[in-house]
Design a protein around this motif. Structure first.
Motif, mmCIF file in Angstrom:
data_model
loop_
_atom_site.group_PDB
_atom_site.id
_atom_site.type_symbol
_atom_site.label_atom_id
_atom_site.label_comp_id
_atom_site.label_asym_id
_atom_site.label_seq_id
_atom_site.Cartn_x
_atom_site.Cartn_y
_atom_site.Cartn_z
ATOM 1 N N LEU A 20 13.018 -6.547 -16.271
ATOM 2 C CA LEU A 20 12.327 -7.665 -16.720
ATOM 3 C C LEU A 20 12.507 -7.856 -18.374
ATOM 4 O O LEU A 20 12.958 -8.934 -18.711
ATOM 5 C CB LEU A 20 10.963 -7.698 -16.489
ATOM 6 C CG LEU A 20 10.402 -8.235 -15.193
ATOM 7 C CD1 LEU A 20 8.855 -8.279 -15.158
ATOM 8 C CD2 LEU A 20 10.845 -9.743 -15.288
ATOM 9 N N ALA A 21 12.136 -6.620 -19.062
ATOM 10 C CA ALA A 21 12.360 -6.477 -20.487
ATOM 11 C C ALA A 21 13.765 -6.984 -20.795
ATOM 12 O O ALA A 21 14.165 -7.881 -21.568
ATOM 13 C CB ALA A 21 11.995 -5.215 -21.084
ATOM 14 N N PHE A 22 15.010 -6.339 -20.135
ATOM 15 C CA PHE A 22 16.169 -6.555 -20.445
ATOM 16 C C PHE A 22 16.664 -8.104 -20.326
ATOM 17 O O PHE A 22 17.233 -8.763 -21.148
ATOM 18 C CB PHE A 22 17.123 -5.552 -19.556
ATOM 19 C CG PHE A 22 18.401 -5.828 -19.720
ATOM 20 C CD1 PHE A 22 19.368 -5.465 -20.789
ATOM 21 C CD2 PHE A 22 19.299 -6.471 -18.616
ATOM 22 C CE1 PHE A 22 20.643 -5.588 -20.898
ATOM 23 C CE2 PHE A 22 20.693 -6.719 -18.837
ATOM 24 C CZ PHE A 22 21.269 -6.311 -19.900
ATOM 25 N N PHE A 23 16.455 -8.563 -19.058
ATOM 26 C CA PHE A 23 16.724 -9.870 -18.792
ATOM 27 C C PHE A 23 16.266 -10.852 -19.681
ATOM 28 O O PHE A 23 16.715 -11.925 -20.001
ATOM 29 C CB PHE A 23 16.781 -10.191 -17.342
ATOM 30 C CG PHE A 23 17.474 -9.426 -16.490
ATOM 31 C CD1 PHE A 23 18.872 -9.625 -16.770
ATOM 32 C CD2 PHE A 23 17.295 -8.581 -15.504
ATOM 33 C CE1 PHE A 23 20.256 -9.169 -15.670
ATOM 34 C CE2 PHE A 23 18.238 -7.979 -14.679
ATOM 35 C CZ PHE A 23 19.505 -8.285 -14.861
ATOM 36 N N ILE A 24 14.865 -10.559 -20.080
ATOM 37 C CA ILE A 24 14.159 -11.506 -20.861
ATOM 38 C C ILE A 24 14.776 -11.761 -22.273
ATOM 39 O O ILE A 24 15.090 -12.690 -22.860
ATOM 40 C CB ILE A 24 12.704 -11.129 -20.837
ATOM 41 C CG1 ILE A 24 11.998 -11.523 -19.564
ATOM 42 C CG2 ILE A 24 12.091 -12.291 -21.902
ATOM 43 C CD1 ILE A 24 10.446 -11.204 -19.376
ATOM 44 N N VAL A 25 15.048 -10.447 -22.712
ATOM 45 C CA VAL A 25 15.705 -10.247 -24.254
ATOM 46 C C VAL A 25 17.149 -11.063 -24.026
ATOM 47 O O VAL A 25 17.388 -11.758 -24.737
ATOM 48 C CB VAL A 25 15.763 -9.061 -24.533
ATOM 49 C CG1 VAL A 25 16.694 -8.768 -25.797
ATOM 50 C CG2 VAL A 25 14.255 -8.623 -24.830
ATOM 51 N N VAL A 26 17.729 -10.817 -23.073
ATOM 52 C CA VAL A 26 19.138 -11.266 -22.905
ATOM 53 C C VAL A 26 19.247 -12.651 -23.004
ATOM 54 O O VAL A 26 20.000 -13.504 -23.649
ATOM 55 C CB VAL A 26 20.028 -10.785 -21.782
ATOM 56 C CG1 VAL A 26 20.946 -11.489 -21.304
ATOM 57 C CG2 VAL A 26 20.303 -9.157 -21.858
ATOM 58 N N GLY A 27 18.098 -13.262 -21.926
ATOM 59 C CA GLY A 27 18.085 -14.802 -21.862
ATOM 60 C C GLY A 27 17.584 -15.499 -23.103
ATOM 61 O O GLY A 27 18.025 -16.428 -23.517
ATOM 62 N N ALA A 28 16.536 -14.666 -23.826
ATOM 63 C CA ALA A 28 16.129 -15.514 -25.093
ATOM 64 C C ALA A 28 17.044 -15.483 -26.161
ATOM 65 O O ALA A 28 17.310 -16.280 -27.051
ATOM 66 C CB ALA A 28 15.066 -14.870 -25.462
ATOM 67 N N ARG A 29 18.091 -14.444 -25.949
ATOM 68 C CA ARG A 29 19.216 -14.111 -27.138
ATOM 69 C C ARG A 29 20.255 -15.122 -26.911
ATOM 70 O O ARG A 29 20.816 -15.650 -27.842
ATOM 71 C CB ARG A 29 19.580 -12.701 -27.057
ATOM 72 C CG ARG A 29 19.697 -12.113 -28.500
ATOM 73 C CD ARG A 29 19.889 -10.727 -28.227
ATOM 74 N NE ARG A 29 20.926 -10.452 -27.125
ATOM 75 C CZ ARG A 29 22.190 -10.329 -27.206
ATOM 76 N NH1 ARG A 29 22.786 -10.021 -28.258
ATOM 77 N NH2 ARG A 29 22.899 -9.877 -25.981
ATOM 78 N N GLY A 30 20.477 -15.226 -25.629
ATOM 79 C CA GLY A 30 21.673 -16.167 -25.248
ATOM 80 C C GLY A 30 23.042 -15.182 -25.349
ATOM 81 O O GLY A 30 23.785 -15.626 -25.809
ATOM 82 N N SER B 147 13.602 -19.175 -17.559
ATOM 83 C CA SER B 147 13.549 -20.364 -18.030
ATOM 84 C C SER B 147 14.136 -20.345 -19.147
ATOM 85 O O SER B 147 15.100 -21.183 -19.889
ATOM 86 C CB SER B 147 12.105 -20.893 -18.449
ATOM 87 O OG SER B 147 11.453 -20.283 -19.523
ATOM 88 N N LEU B 148 14.097 -18.763 -19.968
ATOM 89 C CA LEU B 148 14.818 -18.688 -21.411
ATOM 90 C C LEU B 148 16.572 -18.448 -20.894
ATOM 91 O O LEU B 148 17.023 -19.261 -21.672
ATOM 92 C CB LEU B 148 14.477 -17.451 -21.707
ATOM 93 C CG LEU B 148 13.004 -17.480 -22.241
ATOM 94 C CD1 LEU B 148 12.538 -15.968 -22.746
ATOM 95 C CD2 LEU B 148 12.971 -18.217 -23.605
ATOM 96 N N GLY B 149 16.748 -17.984 -19.920
ATOM 97 C CA GLY B 149 18.315 -17.701 -19.558
ATOM 98 C C GLY B 149 18.775 -18.995 -18.974
ATOM 99 O O GLY B 149 19.914 -19.409 -19.647
#
Lengths: 30, 222
Positions: A20-30, B147-149
């Motif tokens: 979760l932490a990995f994909f959330i950070v990756v998603g937020a960072r783009g 939602s972020l991704g």
């Protein structure tokens, strides 16, 4: 509770937390 | 080791399948993304580059969130709602949170009960609902992550078409986000409803997900 069973529970918890932490950070960072 | 694998067969089997299919998804996703990038004259992404892309994160988490939502709703709905004859339901008379004696908590807890099941007040409230709380927290975190991704991916596309970027609040109100969310939810709800209904009449000998083969159709698992 047998020790290996607790280890498996913790493994799942840690895996999901890291995933979760990995994909959330990756998603937020783009 | 052999005993460990046997005693944790379900966890090992599904954990392994998860890792294999997640890896396969990353490889297929990289190829699909690169096919599109090449069409647009963009540089191809390495596998590592794709794994840390917003595209991959959004694709993974949109499926995670729906699975955890499905189980969260299943956990909480089966407290109060029943389905006569279903393997997935309690008996009709047990609908609700049940008595302390039925749940073996507080004064009714056996000596080897979990410590917080013997406790009272907030600790027991938390432990009584811990499965639902944790599953719901994972659902919410993965939905936020999705939602972020998806938002980053959406903005990449807008930028490529010379359109202004959208803020996150703006993105979660557009149809793209809700299509990606709802396409996953609908399938989960269909599958859960189907399991609740099919296990009334259909059987799988030996499965924990089925009533024993000879059980009458109108007998609820409870």
């Amino acid at each position: 509770m047998a020790h290996p069973v607790r280890a498996m529970f913790l493994l799942y918890v840690v895996f999901i937390a890291i995933g979760l932490a990995f994909f959330i950070v990756v998603g937020a960072r783009g | 080791m052999r005993r460990f694998v046997r005693e944790s067969g379900l966890a090992v089997f599904f954990g392994t399948l998860f890792l294999v299919t997640l890896t396969a998804q990353s490889v297929a996703g990289q190829r699909a993304t690169n096919a599109e990038r090449l069409e647009h004259g963009e540089r191809a992404l390495s596998w590592g580059g794709y794994v840390v892309s917003a595209d991959f994160a959004g694709a993974v988490l949109e499926n995670w969130q729906s699975e955890f939502l499905q189980f969260s709703l299943f956990i909480v709905a089966t407290v109060w709602l029943v389905q006569r004859g279903s393997n997935e339901s309690k008996s009709l008379s047990e609908a609700g949170t049940e008595t302390d004696a039925q749940q073996r908590v507080g004064a009714y807890a056996p000596a080897d009960a979990p410590r917080w099941a013997r406790a009272s007040g907030l600790r027991r409230r938390l432990y009584e609902n811990s499965l639902l709380l944790v599953m719901t927290a994972i659902f919410l975190a993965s939905w936020a992550g999705q939602s972020l991704g998806n938002w980053r991916t959406y903005n990449d596309e807008r930028t490529a078409h010379d359109l202004p970027e959208l803020g996150w609040i703006g993105y979660v109100r557009v149809a793209d986000f809700w299509e990606k969310t709802l396409e996953n939810w609908q399938s989960e709800f269909l599958a859960v409803g189907t399991m609740a209904v099919f296990t009334i009449y259909l059987r799988q000998r030996g499965s924990a997900e089925s009533k024993p083969v000879g059980t009458p159709h109108n007998e609820t698992a409870g």
